[in-house]
Design a protein around this motif. Structure first.
Motif, mmCIF file in Angstrom:
data_model
loop_
_atom_site.group_PDB
_atom_site.id
_atom_site.type_symbol
_atom_site.label_atom_id
_atom_site.label_comp_id
_atom_site.label_asym_id
_atom_site.label_seq_id
_atom_site.Cartn_x
_atom_site.Cartn_y
_atom_site.Cartn_z
ATOM 1 N N PHE A 140 0.830 -1.198 0.000
ATOM 2 C CA PHE A 140 0.000 0.000 0.000
ATOM 3 C C PHE A 140 0.872 1.258 0.000
ATOM 4 O O PHE A 140 1.823 1.370 0.770
ATOM 5 C CB PHE A 140 -0.919 0.005 1.220
ATOM 6 N N LYS A 141 0.466 2.252 -0.873
ATOM 7 C CA LYS A 141 1.332 3.415 -1.070
ATOM 8 C C LYS A 141 0.664 4.768 -0.841
ATOM 9 O O LYS A 141 1.375 5.752 -0.558
ATOM 10 C CB LYS A 141 1.891 3.389 -2.503
ATOM 11 N N ALA A 142 -0.654 4.859 -0.998
ATOM 12 C CA ALA A 142 -1.260 6.186 -0.964
ATOM 13 C C ALA A 142 -2.630 6.153 -0.304
ATOM 14 O O ALA A 142 -3.502 5.377 -0.703
ATOM 15 C CB ALA A 142 -1.388 6.753 -2.381
ATOM 16 N N LEU A 143 -2.831 7.027 0.698
ATOM 17 C CA LEU A 143 -4.115 7.181 1.357
ATOM 18 C C LEU A 143 -4.488 8.658 1.363
ATOM 19 O O LEU A 143 -3.732 9.506 1.850
ATOM 20 C CB LEU A 143 -4.061 6.668 2.801
ATOM 21 N N LEU A 166 4.571 3.470 2.152
ATOM 22 C CA LEU A 166 3.682 4.620 1.995
ATOM 23 C C LEU A 166 4.402 5.793 1.327
ATOM 24 O O LEU A 166 5.476 6.209 1.762
ATOM 25 C CB LEU A 166 3.148 5.054 3.363
ATOM 26 N N ALA A 167 3.771 6.301 0.251
ATOM 27 C CA ALA A 167 4.319 7.471 -0.436
ATOM 28 C C ALA A 167 3.447 8.699 -0.246
ATOM 29 O O ALA A 167 3.924 9.827 -0.407
ATOM 30 C CB ALA A 167 4.469 7.181 -1.936
ATOM 31 N N GLU A 168 2.169 8.506 0.099
ATOM 32 C CA GLU A 168 1.252 9.640 0.225
ATOM 33 C C GLU A 168 0.317 9.436 1.406
ATOM 34 O O GLU A 168 -0.354 8.407 1.525
ATOM 35 C CB GLU A 168 0.432 9.805 -1.054
ATOM 36 N N LEU A 169 0.255 10.441 2.283
ATOM 37 C CA LEU A 169 -0.714 10.490 3.370
ATOM 38 C C LEU A 169 -1.310 11.897 3.359
ATOM 39 O O LEU A 169 -0.670 12.867 3.750
ATOM 40 C CB LEU A 169 -0.056 10.196 4.717
ATOM 41 N N ASP A 170 -2.555 11.975 2.867
ATOM 42 C CA ASP A 170 -3.194 13.267 2.617
ATOM 43 C C ASP A 170 -4.486 13.323 3.427
ATOM 44 O O ASP A 170 -5.473 12.660 3.095
ATOM 45 C CB ASP A 170 -3.487 13.396 1.122
ATOM 46 N N SER A 193 10.045 6.615 2.253
ATOM 47 C CA SER A 193 9.400 6.627 0.938
ATOM 48 C C SER A 193 8.377 7.741 0.741
ATOM 49 O O SER A 193 7.834 7.909 -0.351
ATOM 50 C CB SER A 193 8.706 5.283 0.694
ATOM 51 N N LEU A 194 8.113 8.544 1.763
ATOM 52 C CA LEU A 194 7.025 9.520 1.690
ATOM 53 C C LEU A 194 7.319 10.620 0.663
ATOM 54 O O LEU A 194 8.395 11.208 0.650
ATOM 55 C CB LEU A 194 6.801 10.149 3.067
ATOM 56 N N GLU A 195 6.320 10.890 -0.190
ATOM 57 C CA GLU A 195 6.403 11.973 -1.167
ATOM 58 C C GLU A 195 5.368 13.065 -0.914
ATOM 59 O O GLU A 195 5.553 14.207 -1.337
ATOM 60 C CB GLU A 195 6.220 11.420 -2.589
ATOM 61 N N VAL A 223 5.392 17.234 -1.439
ATOM 62 C CA VAL A 223 4.238 17.961 -0.896
ATOM 63 C C VAL A 223 4.279 17.867 0.625
ATOM 64 O O VAL A 223 4.285 16.760 1.182
ATOM 65 C CB VAL A 223 2.911 17.386 -1.420
ATOM 66 N N LEU A 224 4.314 19.017 1.289
ATOM 67 C CA LEU A 224 4.302 19.058 2.750
ATOM 68 C C LEU A 224 3.346 20.163 3.194
ATOM 69 O O LEU A 224 3.561 21.341 2.898
ATOM 70 C CB LEU A 224 5.706 19.334 3.296
#
Length: 579
Positions: A140-143, A166-170, A193-195, A223-224
């Motif tokens: 799993f990579k993006a939520l 995980l690459a995306e937590l939005d 790995s977070l982007e 993106v931060l």
């Protein structure tokens, strides 16, 4: 699909392609509509599209069951799913209405064990569901959670602990229980790995040392968006450790700082060479604004909806933003601030002006038709507008759409219900007649002010590409809604509240509703008997009535109608009557 492309598809369909070749071609199609059109060409194309699709978008979680989706598309890696009606954003949908993600997650775990992305909007998500998600999908990579409810930072801790890739937590605009900021410490020390990381709407202090270490490790972070508790002293330390940032949401600027602190921030922004989106800026002051200037040169989107800037402050900032395409502001900028927008933002395509306090009827600040006109003269590329104001004229709107005929989204919100043209005291019918006549590409329209049925007659006649219409406190009789449903060939969503439309209006859409995504009517003149007739005549629609405590039993307080291949839902609470 446009006619020329359709001709190509029909011509190619005569030929026989090996399945592998066809699937490789279909992978290049990004539009959901185009892929759906392709699947209708023939059986072999249907199968090729079915097996090659890796992403599915479901606009209503009750329009289909998880089982139907898994049978149709066996190789899904990414899912976007919407739940409650949009009017839930305005507290018109009671708590515990439904749209729980749990049954979908159970299916995903059984059929899509390689799921990588999940994007949810207006869904109910519990901590238990987030933990189940974190433990069930090893890659799993993006939520992304937007306007969701039911969870807390404990659920975010489970995601941080177990999602190793995980690459995306939005996390945006959610109604969540922010227990503490310790969830950021749950990312393993070797995690890198977070982007994308967005926790802007969380309220508690976070563990800044853990955040700083996380940002340092994630070399690809682009993106931060942090919450308002991140201070001006801390922000430069994050920026220095994230040189690839393209989108930044800052914390609060409220604290008093010495001049050297702003100098450090300015130096940090000087090194953000790739920044194109800036948001946050809560309580930004005239003293701190110059520190932002180095970040402005390449900005295409600036979200100032949390920054109560005055007109002069906005004007000074916009001088440094020559590339802006999108701008969100509060109405504290007043008309003078919008004049600065018109003077400095010739490339602007989207403008949103939000009210500081929509319920304060005695407010003396805000924007008027004058500011809107100024923007239209200077920003001829404008195609999307959301404009909250307390006064407007027919002549002003006619001028605006004459200057900017390429609007695809026109959402004018005059905050005082039934407000006429304040100069002539006439209804605002001619304003929206001008909109639908001039803006032939219009896809979304929100109307407001004193409107008669004439407005809806114009909409039905001229809005040939309209897909979404939102109506509040408008209309004279059933004829208005009948005109819309009799015209508007591409209409997909119709949202109505506090209007005099009754059963005749509701039942005039029998030929329309199956081609639409949904209809919402609240506080209108629709009765339970009218809804029962609709349900009987259109058995493939779900007709739901939300009953309010103490209301007249014969009245249908809130009506939600939507097409579904799944039949009536099985999780409706007692206050939702399925007819």
């Amino acid at each position: 699909m446009d006619p020329e492309r359709k001709k190509v598809v029909e011509h190619v369909a005569v030929s026989t392609f090996p399945d592998e070749v066809l699937e490789r071609v279909l992978v290049q199609l990004k539009s959901h509509k185009d892929r759906s059109s392709v699947s209708l060409v023939c059986h072999s194309w249907y199968d090729a599209e079915r097996f090659s699709r890796t992403h599915v978008f479901i606009a209503n979680c009750y329009s289909v069951t998880p089982e139907i989706v898994s049978r149709r598309f066996p190789n899904i890696r990414s899912v976007s799913l919407k739940g409650k009606p949009r009017f839930s954003d305005f507290n018109l949908v009671p708590p515990n209405w439904g749209a729980n993600i749990r049954s979908w997650l159970v299916m995903f775990a059984a059929k899509y064990p390689f799921l990588e992305e999940l994007r949810l909007k207006r869904m109910t998500v519990t901590d238990e569901s987030l933990e189940f998600l974190a433990l069930s999908f090893p890659n799993f990579k993006a939520l992304s959670l937007l306007s969701c409810d039911g969870f807390s930072t404990d659920g975010l801790a489970a995601i941080a602990t177990h999602c190793k890739n995980l690459a995306e937590l939005d996390i945006q605009e959610n109604d969540l229980n922010d227990k503490s900021g310790s969830w950021l410490s749950c990312f393993p020390e070797n995690f890198s790995s977070l982007e994308v990381l967005n926790f802007a709407n969380l309220s508690n202090d976070v563990n800044f040392e853990a955040l700083e270490r996380l940002v340092s490790r994630c070399k690809s972070l682009k993106v931060l968006k942090v919450n308002r508790n991140i201070t001006l002293e801390q922000l430069p330390r994050l920026l220095i450790r994230a040189p690839l940032l393209t989108e930044l949401g800052t914390g609060s600027f409220l604290q008093e700082h010495p001049a050297c602190q702003y100098s450090e921030l300015e130096n940090a922004f000087n090194k953000c060479m790739n920044l194109n989106t800036l948001s946050g800026l809560s309580e930004v002051t005239a003293l701190s604004l110059p520190a932002l200037y180095p970040a402005c040169a390449n900005l295409t989107f600036m979200n100032l909806s949390c920054a109560a800037l005055q007109s002069g402050e906005l004007a000074k900032l916009l001088v440094h933003c020559p590339c802006l395409r999108r701008l969100w502001v509060l109405d504290t900028v007043e008309d003078k601030g919008l004049e600065a927008v018109g003077s400095n933002c010739p490339l602007l395509e989207e403008l949103r002006v939000f009210p500081t306090d929509p319920f304060d009827e005695d407010t003396f600040h805000g924007v008027t038709e004058s500011g809107f006109i100024a923007v239209s003269y200077g920003c001829r590329r404008l195609s999307y507008v959301l404009y909250f104001c307390r006064q407007m004229t027919n002549a002003a709107v006619a001028t605006i759409v004459q200057n900017c005929p390429d609007f695809t989204h026109f959402r004018l919100c005059i905050m005082n219900p039934w407000q006429p043209d304040y100069q002539t005291n006439e209804p605002m019918d001619e304003a929206f007649c001008a909109v639908v006549k001039s803006c032939t590409k219009l896809q979304r329209l929100a109307v407001s002010g004193l409107l008669t049925d004439l407005t809806f007659e114009y909409i039905g006649k001229y809005a040939k590409n309209l897909e979404t219409l939102s109506v509040a406190f408008a209309g004279s009789s059933d004829w208005g809604m009948q005109c819309v449903l009799g015209g508007c060939p591409k209409l997909r969503k119709l949202e109505i509240r506090d209007c005099p439309f009754g059963n005749a209006a509701l039942l005039s859409g029998l030929d329309k509703y199956e081609s639409m995504r949904s209809l919402w009517m609240s506080d209108c003149k629709v009765t339970m008997n009218g809804c029962r007739v609709l349900a009987k005549e259109m058995p493939r629609l779900n007709v739901e009535v939300i009953k309010v405590d103490g209301s007249n039993e014969s009245q249908a307080d809130k009506v939600y109608v939507y097409r579904s291949v799944a039949g009536p839902r099985t999780d409706a609470p007692p206050f939702v009557l399925t007819l």
